[in-house]
Design a protein around this motif. Structure first.
Motif, PDB file in Angstrom:
ATOM      1  N   ALA A 203     -41.566   3.303 -21.895  1.00 55.28           N
ATOM      2  CA  ALA A 203     -40.215   3.232 -22.278  1.00 55.28           C
ATOM      3  C   ALA A 203     -39.532   2.309 -21.268  1.00 55.28           C
ATOM      4  CB  ALA A 203     -39.799   4.720 -21.933  1.00 55.28           C
ATOM      5  N   VAL A 204     -38.289   1.634 -21.713  1.00 52.26           N
ATOM      6  CA  VAL A 204     -37.357   0.773 -20.826  1.00 52.26           C
ATOM      7  C   VAL A 204     -35.870   1.389 -21.028  1.00 52.26           C
ATOM      8  CG1 VAL A 204     -38.964  -0.993 -20.812  1.00 52.26           C
ATOM      9  CG2 VAL A 204     -37.334  -0.932 -22.634  1.00 52.26           C
ATOM     10  N   ARG A 205     -35.185   1.679 -20.019  1.00 50.49           N
ATOM     11  CA  ARG A 205     -33.817   1.893 -19.809  1.00 50.49           C
ATOM     12  C   ARG A 205     -33.186   0.574 -20.335  1.00 50.49           C
ATOM     13  NH1 ARG A 205     -30.437   6.053 -16.618  1.00 50.49           N
ATOM     14  NH2 ARG A 205     -29.011   6.699 -18.347  1.00 50.49           N
TER      15      ARG A 205
ATOM     16  N   TYR B  48     -29.332   3.861 -22.401  1.00 53.78           N
ATOM     17  CA  TYR B  48     -30.122   4.561 -23.276  1.00 53.78           C
ATOM     18  C   TYR B  48     -31.644   4.195 -23.210  1.00 53.78           C
ATOM     19  CZ  TYR B  48     -29.923   0.267 -25.806  1.00 53.78           C
ATOM     20  OH  TYR B  48     -30.167  -1.018 -26.394  1.00 53.78           O
ATOM     21  N   TRP B  49     -32.477   5.054 -23.438  1.00 54.81           N
ATOM     22  CA  TRP B  49     -33.949   4.621 -23.419  1.00 54.81           C
ATOM     23  C   TRP B  49     -34.405   4.210 -24.728  1.00 54.81           C
ATOM     24  CZ3 TRP B  49     -36.881   4.496 -19.136  1.00 54.81           C
ATOM     25  CH2 TRP B  49     -36.455   5.127 -18.027  1.00 54.81           C
ATOM     26  N   GLU B  50     -35.265   3.246 -24.688  1.00 53.11           N
ATOM     27  CA  GLU B  50     -35.973   2.811 -25.724  1.00 53.11           C
ATOM     28  C   GLU B  50     -37.531   3.081 -25.579  1.00 53.11           C
ATOM     29  OE1 GLU B  50     -35.953  -1.170 -28.733  1.00 53.11           O
ATOM     30  OE2 GLU B  50     -35.238  -1.333 -26.656  1.00 53.11           O
ATOM     31  N   THR B  51     -38.232   3.662 -26.632  1.00 54.08           N
ATOM     32  CA  THR B  51     -39.480   4.067 -26.196  1.00 54.08           C
ATOM     33  C   THR B  51     -40.497   3.007 -27.436  1.00 54.08           C
ATOM     34  OG1 THR B  51     -39.577   5.906 -28.026  1.00 54.08           O
ATOM     35  CG2 THR B  51     -39.232   6.261 -25.637  1.00 54.08           C
ATOM     36  N   TYR B  52     -41.793   2.793 -26.991  1.00 57.56           N
ATOM     37  CA  TYR B  52     -42.698   2.123 -27.554  1.00 57.56           C
ATOM     38  C   TYR B  52     -43.954   2.626 -27.452  1.00 57.56           C
ATOM     39  CZ  TYR B  52     -39.422  -1.585 -27.004  1.00 57.56           C
ATOM     40  OH  TYR B  52     -38.016  -2.370 -26.930  1.00 57.56           O
ATOM     41  N   LEU B  53     -44.712   2.628 -28.619  1.00 51.10           N
ATOM     42  CA  LEU B  53     -46.206   3.378 -28.607  1.00 51.10           C
ATOM     43  C   LEU B  53     -47.070   2.013 -28.831  1.00 51.10           C
ATOM     44  CD1 LEU B  53     -45.936   6.158 -31.152  1.00 51.10           C
ATOM     45  CD2 LEU B  53     -45.548   6.242 -28.734  1.00 51.10           C
ATOM     46  N   LEU B  54     -48.155   2.150 -28.120  1.00 52.82           N
ATOM     47  CA  LEU B  54     -49.309   1.059 -27.858  1.00 52.82           C
ATOM     48  C   LEU B  54     -49.983   1.259 -29.358  1.00 52.82           C
ATOM     49  CD1 LEU B  54     -50.197  -1.533 -26.445  1.00 52.82           C
ATOM     50  CD2 LEU B  54     -51.919   0.178 -25.297  1.00 52.82           C
ATOM     51  N   ARG B  55     -50.081   0.269 -30.289  1.00 53.51           N
ATOM     52  CA  ARG B  55     -50.562   0.036 -31.250  1.00 53.51           C
ATOM     53  C   ARG B  55     -51.456  -1.186 -31.369  1.00 53.51           C
ATOM     54  NH1 ARG B  55     -50.113   4.501 -31.153  1.00 53.51           N
ATOM     55  NH2 ARG B  55     -48.910   5.877 -32.573  1.00 53.51           N
ATOM     56  N   GLY B  56     -52.824  -1.218 -31.142  1.00 53.04           N
ATOM     57  CA  GLY B  56     -53.627  -2.319 -30.755  1.00 53.04           C
ATOM     58  C   GLY B  56     -53.324  -2.851 -29.261  1.00 53.04           C
TER      59      GLY B  56
ATOM     60  N   THR C 273     -40.237   2.675 -31.205  1.00 52.04           N
ATOM     61  CA  THR C 273     -40.189   4.068 -32.214  1.00 52.04           C
ATOM     62  C   THR C 273     -38.601   4.326 -32.150  1.00 52.04           C
ATOM     63  OG1 THR C 273     -40.109   5.596 -30.352  1.00 52.04           O
ATOM     64  CG2 THR C 273     -42.308   4.986 -31.060  1.00 52.04           C
ATOM     65  N   GLY C 274     -37.896   3.810 -31.519  1.00 53.74           N
ATOM     66  CA  GLY C 274     -36.410   4.196 -31.531  1.00 53.74           C
ATOM     67  C   GLY C 274     -35.652   4.354 -30.159  1.00 53.74           C
ATOM     68  N   CYS C 275     -34.507   4.895 -30.161  1.00 55.67           N
ATOM     69  CA  CYS C 275     -33.675   4.859 -29.074  1.00 55.67           C
ATOM     70  C   CYS C 275     -32.880   6.319 -28.623  1.00 55.67           C
ATOM     71  CB  CYS C 275     -32.698   3.835 -28.908  1.00 55.67           C
ATOM     72  SG  CYS C 275     -33.294   2.279 -29.104  1.00 55.67           S
ATOM     73  N   SER C 276     -32.959   6.715 -27.578  1.00 56.12           N
ATOM     74  CA  SER C 276     -32.170   7.927 -27.132  1.00 56.12           C
ATOM     75  C   SER C 276     -30.383   7.590 -27.230  1.00 56.12           C
ATOM     76  CB  SER C 276     -32.459   8.268 -25.751  1.00 56.12           C
ATOM     77  OG  SER C 276     -32.002   7.410 -24.706  1.00 56.12           O
ATOM     78  N   ALA C 277     -29.701   8.651 -27.226  1.00 55.58           N
ATOM     79  CA  ALA C 277     -28.391   8.574 -27.186  1.00 55.58           C
ATOM     80  C   ALA C 277     -27.953   7.828 -25.804  1.00 55.58           C
ATOM     81  CB  ALA C 277     -27.493   9.774 -27.336  1.00 55.58           C
ATOM     82  N   PRO C 278     -26.774   6.763 -25.933  1.00 59.39           N
ATOM     83  CA  PRO C 278     -26.362   6.226 -24.548  1.00 59.39           C
ATOM     84  C   PRO C 278     -25.571   7.250 -23.896  1.00 59.39           C
ATOM     85  CG  PRO C 278     -25.862   4.857 -26.584  1.00 59.39           C
ATOM     86  CD  PRO C 278     -26.417   6.042 -27.061  1.00 59.39           C
TER      87      PRO C 278
ATOM     88  N   VAL D  44     -38.901   8.588 -28.681  1.00 57.84           N
ATOM     89  CA  VAL D  44     -37.627   9.048 -29.170  1.00 57.84           C
ATOM     90  C   VAL D  44     -37.422   8.141 -30.667  1.00 57.84           C
ATOM     91  CG1 VAL D  44     -36.345   9.545 -26.939  1.00 57.84           C
ATOM     92  CG2 VAL D  44     -36.391   6.972 -27.622  1.00 57.84           C
ATOM     93  N   THR D  45     -36.750   8.537 -31.300  1.00 59.43           N
ATOM     94  CA  THR D  45     -36.614   8.051 -32.810  1.00 59.43           C
ATOM     95  C   THR D  45     -34.969   7.692 -33.504  1.00 59.43           C
ATOM     96  OG1 THR D  45     -36.612  10.284 -33.728  1.00 59.43           O
ATOM     97  CG2 THR D  45     -38.835   9.297 -33.538  1.00 59.43           C
ATOM     98  N   GLY D  46     -34.111   7.774 -32.320  1.00 53.56           N
ATOM     99  CA  GLY D  46     -32.825   7.390 -32.684  1.00 53.56           C
ATOM    100  C   GLY D  46     -32.594   6.087 -32.937  1.00 53.56           C
ATOM    101  N   GLU D  47     -31.393   5.831 -33.557  1.00 56.19           N
ATOM    102  CA  GLU D  47     -30.866   4.508 -33.751  1.00 56.19           C
ATOM    103  C   GLU D  47     -30.652   3.650 -32.701  1.00 56.19           C
ATOM    104  OE1 GLU D  47     -27.389   2.060 -36.259  1.00 56.19           O
ATOM    105  OE2 GLU D  47     -28.123   4.168 -37.142  1.00 56.19           O
ATOM    106  N   CYS D  48     -30.806   2.287 -32.460  1.00 57.50           N
ATOM    107  CA  CYS D  48     -30.517   1.667 -31.196  1.00 57.50           C
ATOM    108  C   CYS D  48     -29.364   0.921 -31.425  1.00 57.50           C
ATOM    109  CB  CYS D  48     -31.758   0.684 -31.034  1.00 57.50           C
ATOM    110  SG  CYS D  48     -33.533   1.493 -30.604  1.00 57.50           S
TER     111      CYS D  48
END
Length: 170
Positions: free
Chosen positions: A115-117, A131-139, A145-150, A162-166
């Motif tokens: 996750a990075v802010r 806001y936070w932006e999250t990432y899942l490791l795939r390979g 995956t999406g972003c949190s609300a600012p 998180v799955t919100g719009e960035c």
């Protein structure tokens, strides 16, 4: 050890199956990652940022299922997470950059994620909501995956994707 000619300080050490471990080291020449099997050094690397330079400071790491997510700080207000695959050597996958970085298993699969802010930069970096932006490791890749609300003010790193719009950054 390459990258530690002027001395290194261990920031974290992550035990891995089979007597292996990953050490995150700080040195005058930047952050160094060292991969060990018992007392044998399998490899070292310096992860490079989007500007092509090695990240300055390693701040932590979490490992699972042959992968690690390692956090770094660089510059005055920047941080990053790098995905690593560990087998016979260190293979750097993707890196994501922001204002603050966090690494943990977000989806409960035993594999470390990220996750990075980020800043909206509206009206300016210093005054903008974050806001936070999250990432899942795939390979070997960190997949968004999406972003949190600012929001203005402190906000803990997410414990789940998180799955919100960035927001569209300027």
């Amino acid at each position: 050890m390459p990258g530690c000619e002027q001395g290194c300080q261990t920031v974290f050490s992550a035990a891995l199956p089979g007597g292996r471990r990953l050490d995150g080291l700080s040195s005058a020449g930047g952050a160094v990652l060292a991969y060990w099997s018992g007392g044998n050094l399998l490899g070292t690397t310096q992860v490079r940022g989007s500007d092509g330079r090695p990240y300055e400071r390693v701040t932590g790491g979490v490992c699972g299922s042959g992968h690690c997510s390692v956090t770094f700080d660089f510059g005055a207000h920047s941080a990053a997470v790098a995905s690593l695959r560990l087998d016979s050597k260190i293979t750097v996958g993707t890196t994501v950059e922001g204002v603050v970085a966090d690494a943990r298993d977000l989806d409960g699969d035993g594999i470390p994620d990220a996750a990075v802010r980020q800043s909206t930069y509206d009206p300016s970096f210093a005054l903008a909501p974050l806001y936070w932006e999250t990432y899942l490791l795939r390979g070997d890749d960190l997949v968004p995956t999406g972003c949190s609300a600012p929001v203005h003010g402190p906000q803990d790193a997410p414990a789940a994707p998180v799955t919100g719009e960035c927001p569209m950054n300027i």
